[in-house]
Every structure is written in C-alpha cells, then in structure tokens.
Design an enzyme around this catalytic site. Structure first.
Site, short mmCIF file in Angstrom:
data_model
loop_
_atom_site.label_atom_id
_atom_site.label_comp_id
_atom_site.label_asym_id
_atom_site.label_seq_id
_atom_site.Cartn_x
_atom_site.Cartn_y
_atom_site.Cartn_z
CD GLU A 255 2.66 -13.25 -8.31
OE1 GLU A 255 2.57 -13.26 -9.55
OE2 GLU A 255 1.86 -12.65 -7.57
NE ARG A 480 -0.89 -5.12 0.40
CZ ARG A 480 -0.94 -4.73 -0.86
NH1 ARG A 480 -2.11 -4.49 -1.42
NH2 ARG A 480 0.15 -4.54 -1.55
CE LYS A 490 5.65 -7.63 -7.57
NZ LYS A 490 5.56 -9.07 -7.86
#
Length: 776
Positions: A255, A480, A490
């Site tokens: 994104e 992950r 973020k």
C-alpha cells in the site's frame, strides 16, 4: 470465548492455557468442536492432535461434509501424518460436487502405505551416493535439499524420522556440524570414490544473497505447480495456462501509504525469489485504493527500495488500473444476489458481528432487500448522492461462519477524496478485501504469497473469486519477520516522526528501509539475512544483532579502510624535523590488492585518539603509555611517549614523543593516527553520528518489561554526536552512501547531510567492529 468450549478442550487433555487459546481462536474453534462432536463423541485423546491439525488447516472445507469425512479418516487411523492430512485436504477441496470417492481418496493420501525405518535408511543411503558432489561442496548446508529429496522419494514417510535419519547420516559422513576437528568420511563406499572435503566452503554474504535455496526447500518447496489449483470451472484454468505459458507469476503488493520496513525486505525476497527459482516473473502492484493516505513520495520510495535491493518488476501495476472493471464486477455480484447496499453505522455492524461480548451474530436489515433496489442504491453511491458513511456495499457471505472474514465484508465505501492517479473520477473506492483477490486474478497470479495475518482471509479470498466465476489464484501465508529493538507499526512509526523522537522516516535508528539504507546497511547483506532465515509459517522475532552480523561481514568484504580519531590528542615527535613531510602508501584494504591503495602524509605532528593513551602504567593496556612504545599503523617505526603537556585546567592536551631510529623493537599494538599537514589540508574535520538501539528493551511494547508504555522505553543515548572528529585525507574521495571501516572503531556511511563539494563530511555509524573487549 465460550466457557463450554474451554471445558471441552480441557477434557481432551489440553492445558488451561492451550484450551483458552484454542477457544479464543474463532477460525479453529468452530471446526474443531464440529470434528470432536461428529467423529470423536467419546472424547478419546488419541486422535486430538490429528483433528486439531485438520481444524487448523482445512480452512476451505468449513461447513462441508468433506471435513467430517476427513475427521473420520483420522479417527480410523487412515490419516496418521500431517503430510497425509495435507494431501487429504487438497483432495477434498477438488471434490466440488457429490461424495468423496474412497478408493481415489486412499490412493491420493497414501492410506495403508507403511514406510519402515529400514526403507528410510535405504533411501537415504541411495540419496547420499547421488548427491555426493553437493554434500562435498556444501557440507551440512545441504541438509534441507536432502530432506526435500527424501520427501519426494518417500512421500508418506514420517517427516520427523526422515529429518532425524538424514541429520544422523550427515554427522556420520561429515562429522558434527561446526566441529573443525571432525574427521570426514567418504560419502559412498564405492571403490575409488573421492573423499568429502574436510571443511565445506562457507558461502560469502554476496553468494548467500544470490542463493535461491530458500525458495526450493522447506515450506515453499511444497507449494503447488501452475495448473494444480482447482477452479470452479476447469476452462478458467485452461485459459489461464494459455495466457501464462504455465509460468509462475507472483506479485509484491504494498500500500503506498508509508515507507517500507525490514519486514517488507522479506516479502520482496519471498515473492521475487520464488519466481526466480521457478523461471517465473513478479509484478510490483501498488494497492492504491485509499487515496486519503497515499502520496507520491511513497510510490517513489517503494520502487526505489525494490530496485535498491536488486529486483526489477516484470510489470508495475496499480489496483486503480482496474477501478472500472472492479466496479463492473461489483455490479455483477449484486445481480448474483451476493452483495447488497447497507446503510448501517459502524457501531451497528459491530453489534451484528457479536459486539464486545462476542455474542450471537445477526444479519443486517438491508441484507435481503431486492436486487434491483441494491443496484439502484449502488448507482446512487457512485453518482455521489450519499455522504461518506451513509451507504456501503457489503458482500453477502455467511454470518454463521466462525470465520470473521465471512461476516458480510465491506466491498465499497463512499469517499470524496482526490485520487493520486484517477483524480476526482470516483467517489466510491473498493476495499482491500474486495480488490486484492480480483486484481490477483486479473494479473494471472499463480502464487499469492502473504503473511500469516491474512490466513483468515484465504477463505473469503476464494469465496469472492468463485462467486464471480473468475480465475482463482492460490493464497499461501508465511510468517512475518520482526526484529528486537524495532517498531514496525506504521501508526507508531508515524508517532515517532510527528512527535520529534526521530528526525524522519529515514532516521538511521528506525528499521524502515530508507532508514537502514541511510545508516549504511547494504542490500546484499539484507537479502542474505532474509534468505538465510528461510520461510516458514511461524512468525519470528529475530535478534537485531543477527542482521547486524550480516552487514558487518559484508562490509568487511567491501568497505575501504580509513584512519579516524574521535577525540583527537596531539602528539609531537620531537626528534623529527619541523618541516618533515613524507607520503606513505597504504592499502584501502589490507591483504586485498584488488581494493587498491591511497597516499597519506606523515609529519612531525600527528593526532591519536585520546582513548589510546594512558599516563600511568597498566599491564592490561597495550597502547601508548608514558615511557613505552606503540606502533602507528603503516609507519615502519614505533614511537615512545616521553612527556605530557597540560592546559590550565590540568587536562592533557599534547604528548611529546620520539620516533624510534629502527624497527628493531616490535610493538605489542598499533593505533590509528592522522597527520597535520597544511599542504594536504590534513587532518580533515568530520562529524560522526554514533547510533545505537532506539529502545532500551528488546520488545518495547511488552507492558510487563516496560510498564510506562513503549515511548517511555526510548533510549536517551541512542545518538551520540562527535562533531570534531578527524579523518585522514583519503576521506576526500567520498560521496553520499559510501561505506568505510573506520579502523578499530566500526563501519560508517557518508550521510546525506554531507556537502562533500565544500568539505563537509557527516558519517553515520552502521555497525561496530567485533573486537576483543580486553583490547579496550
């Protein structure tokens, strides 16, 4: 969390913690309870492990009679291993209608096949002969390849036994791993065979960064081949294979609403690496469906980072390329009665999904409105007749499914925001849950590789493409990557930046990719790090020191050496003429002629680091002491300190020393230095920024270790600036991002705040040296 579920699981032998964790897992709990009640009503503990594995992995079979069939096969001891269960799930997923053919099922799942220890050992002996060259070259590093080959040869063998026996055979042949004294034996008893090399060659960091071993073994080795994933209509696969030529196609779909971090380095390597290993291709796709958060700087930085790591996308695409097609398919979904326009508030939707108490779920009052009405309302949404939050398009899925990703997910929302690429053409935007799988389908992605937080989304991913009757890729999730002393969120990163705790997204203390690049980490070291870790389905928190070791090892191979003093202390060589000036030729890297040389001046006055001098004798200190000699690096004769000069405050500001006449007496240690030479404008003043961990604890979000909250864990000494360090003249060839080893200090990188054209040099410490603490 249901107390009855906890009680049931505890009755099966689960610990209290395990029972609560399983009951809290909405994805697994429902399926597991179904299996227990349907196929193991007496609550036997003998089959619990197999049934739990089945419940955890058979996501696409939720609510299907096939799931019960597989559960009965576990209880009947037809499916004894995880490999058999995985094969059974794959077989059952391919049965779209009717009952499962038991004979075909048994054949596909290895039912009744017994692989004995003797069979395994015989297969390993044969394999070691055929792989003799690989074993000689790679040593214990070939373990994964050997295990993968054995799994192909003896598919239904117990995986743990295979691994144990292969490891045992490797130790028998090569000796214990990491034991340099171990005697290596021949791989094969055949007459005249070549013995295995005594010490297998270790790959360099650069070689590890290029290795595709990680994509050909372990979990990735078990992935399907193009064409093997079932479709709702076989013609979809036929057309797909014609378009792709049966090639593997992956994608990296970030994104564009922030800067990439170290976790994305793994994602990039997994997607590009897997495609490379199978002669495929990889797209970079910007998932640009949230115009409020997207900025040009993020688009630019993402592509720069991908290329900096050494990858070139086959195509650069955007979800927004497909806005019209996505809208058309949404209309089609409504026409199929698989979507509807909803006017509920966020709070109402939350209550429909069980609310805070996770109670019973219920359908939205708009769910069964006429199709024609939803079509009209969706058109009104597109035409801007609704304000933000007044109307959404929801997919008509299954509110009774235990998986939250089936609770009528939102497909479109009203958003009056200017889009980076499409401008103001649209006032409705598709969600990730709607867009992602459809764009994968449009791009003919064969392997939609993502991290495990999307595991629940796999079922809804498949539901949507099947509902639209379009080509269905395979989604597969891997663990992950996270590091100690690092923040990846973020939101938290933005807070650090906005509140001034760091200087920006590229602050060298952050584990953003732009921050690590500025700090001096190399793309080679980062690729090697993530590839050597391998790919599993487990999330991992890796010590940050492990990444630093790769960086240190790579910089040791490629970084030129410079002499720098952090705290300059003047040394006057009293027996050297005041106008003495000679030039010494020094290697850019000792014992590596290919790195070249440069010249530095040597004069009567030099500067050493204050930490390299002691006035009083110390038997544990081997550098400069009054009355004792020490070597100056690259100077053929040592010096001896004779006296000190102090300022009015009593601080030592100068050492008077002599340069010995001969090199007869070899010093115990050598130290770095910088000469004073007006002709050469030496020394060169530089600013040094010594960075260390931004946080004091390995996990700053651990509330027990850091009760004051993660921001309270910021290390006040994570940046120490040395603004009057001195460097030798070799520094003048530097440009931004050049890397050096500052001799005896560590590895440093030229920062972007430098103005090299005007003689301003700023260096960031990348990593320290590995050095015996006794030397300090």
């Amino acid at each position: 969390m249901s107390e009855s579920s906890v009680a049931l699981f505890k009755s099966l032998g689960f610990s209290d913690q395990k029972a609560q964790e399983t009951a809290a897992n909405k994805k697994i709990c429902g399926r597991f309870e179904t299996l227990i009640n349907e196929v193991n009503p007496k609550g036997s503990t003998a089959y619990v492990a197999g049934l739990l594995t089945l419940a955890s992995t058979a996501t696409a079979l939720a609510g299907s009679t096939h799931l019960v069939y597989l559960g009965k096969a576990v209880v009947a001891e037809k499916l004894k291993t995880n490999d058999q269960i995985a094969a059974a799930i794959k077989f059952a997923e391919g049965v779209k209608t009717g009952e499962i053919d038991s004979k075909a099922f048994d054949a596909a799942c290895g039912v009744g096949i017994e692989v004995t220890l003797k069979d395994i050992q015989a297969g390993i002996a044969k394999l070691f002969i055929s792989k003799k060259d690989d074993i000689e070259k790679k040593g214990h590093g070939v373990l994964g390849i050997l295990i993968a080959e054995m799994k192909k040869e003896l598919r239904w063998a117990n995986a743990a036994t295979v691994k144990d026996e292969v490891e045992k055979k490797l130790v028998e042949v090569l000796g214990p791993k990491g034991d340099p004294k171990a005697q290596k034996k021949p791989v094969t008893p055949a007459a005249g065979s070549k013995p295995v090399a005594a010490q297998p060659t270790k790959l360099t960091v650069a070689e590890t960064a290029q290795s595709l071993k990680f994509a050909r073994e372990g979990a990735l080795a078990a992935l399907h081949k193009p064409g093997e994933n079932p479709q709702i209509n076989p013609k979809l696969m036929q057309d797909h294979l014609k378009r792709t030529g049966k090639r593997v196609i992956t994608r990296f779909p970030p994104e564009p609403n922030g800067f990439l971090h170290i976790g994305h380095a793994k994602a990039i390597n997994v997607n590009f690496g897997y495609a490379q290993a199978h002669n495929g291709r990889t797209n970079l796709r910007y998932d640009d469906t949230n115009p409020e958060a997207e900025e040009e700087k993020y688009f630019t930085s993402i592509l720069e980072t991908v290329r900096w790591l050494g990858f070139e996308p086959s195509q650069i695409t955007y979800s927004s390329d497909h806005f019209q097609a996505l809208y058309d398919l949404a209309v089609e979904l409504v026409r199929k009665d698989k979507a509807y326009v909803c006017h509920c508030t966020g709070e109402e939707i939350h209550e429909q999904r069980g609310g805070e108490s996770m109670g019973p779920r219920h359908e939205c009052i708009h769910r069964n409105r006429p199709i024609a009405e939803s079509l009209l309302e969706f058109e009104r949404m597109k035409n801007g007749e609704y304000a933000e939050g007044e109307a959404i398009l929801r997919m008509k899925m299954d509110m009774n499914n235990p998986n939250p990703q089936f609770w009528d997910l939102i497909a479109y929302r009203v958003l009056f925001a200017h889009h980076h690429r499409t401008g103001d053409k649209w006032c409705i935007y598709p969600t990730y849950d709607y867009t992602h799988c459809i764009c994968d389908s449009f791009e003919d992605i064969t392997h939609s590789l993502c991290t495990t937080e999307f595991q629940l989304s796999r079922e809804s991913y498949y539901w949507l493409v099947d509902a639209l009757e379009i080509y269905k890729p395979v989604q597969w999730e891997y663990g992950r990557l996270a590091l100690t002393y690092a923040i990846m969120s973020k939101r938290k990163l933005l807070q650090l930046v906005n509140e001034g705790h760091v200087v920006g997204w590229d602050d060298p203390r952050l584990y953003t990719m732009v921050g690590l690049r500025r700090r001096g980490f190399t793309p080679v070291a980062m690729n090697a790090f993530v590839r050597e870790l391998g790919v599993t389905t487990s999330n991992s928190i890796i010590p940050a020191e492990r990444l630093e070791n790769y960086v240190r090892d790579h910089l040791n191979e490629v970084a030129p050496r410079l002499m720098v003093v952090m705290e300059p202390l003047k040394v006057t060589l009293t027996n050297v003429a005041e106008n003495h000036l000679e030039y010494l030729t020094v290697p850019n890297k000792p014992r590596d002629d290919a790195m070249g040389t440069h010249q530095i001046p040597f004069t009567r006055t030099v500067y050493i680091d204050a930490s390299d001098f002691k006035e009083e004798d110390d038997p544990e200190f081997f550098r400069l002491i009054l009355g004792k000699r020490v070597g100056l690096l690259h100077v053929p004769r040592p010096i001896v300190a004779k006296e000190v000069v102090r300022n009015a405050a009593g601080k030592i500001v100068e050492i008077k020393a002599i340069l010995e006449d001969t090199a007869q007496h070899k010093p115990k240690a050598y130290i770095q230095w910088v000469a004073e030479s007006k002709k050469d404008k030496s020394p060169v003043q530089i600013e040094v920024r010594n960075y260390s961990n931004l946080f004091l604890h390995p996990n700053p979000t651990d509330k027990k270790a850091v009760p004051g909250g993660w921001l309270s864990d910021i290390n006040p000494n994570s940046l120490v600036v040395v603004d009057k360090a001195m460097a030798e003249v070799g520094v003048r060839v530097s440009k931004v991002e050049d890397k050096y080893q500052f001799v005896r200090f560590g590895y440093y990188c030229v920062d972007k705040d430098s103005d090299v054209a005007n003689g301003k040099y700023v260096f960031n410490r990348t990593v320290s040296l590995k050095e015996d603490a006794g030397k300090q």
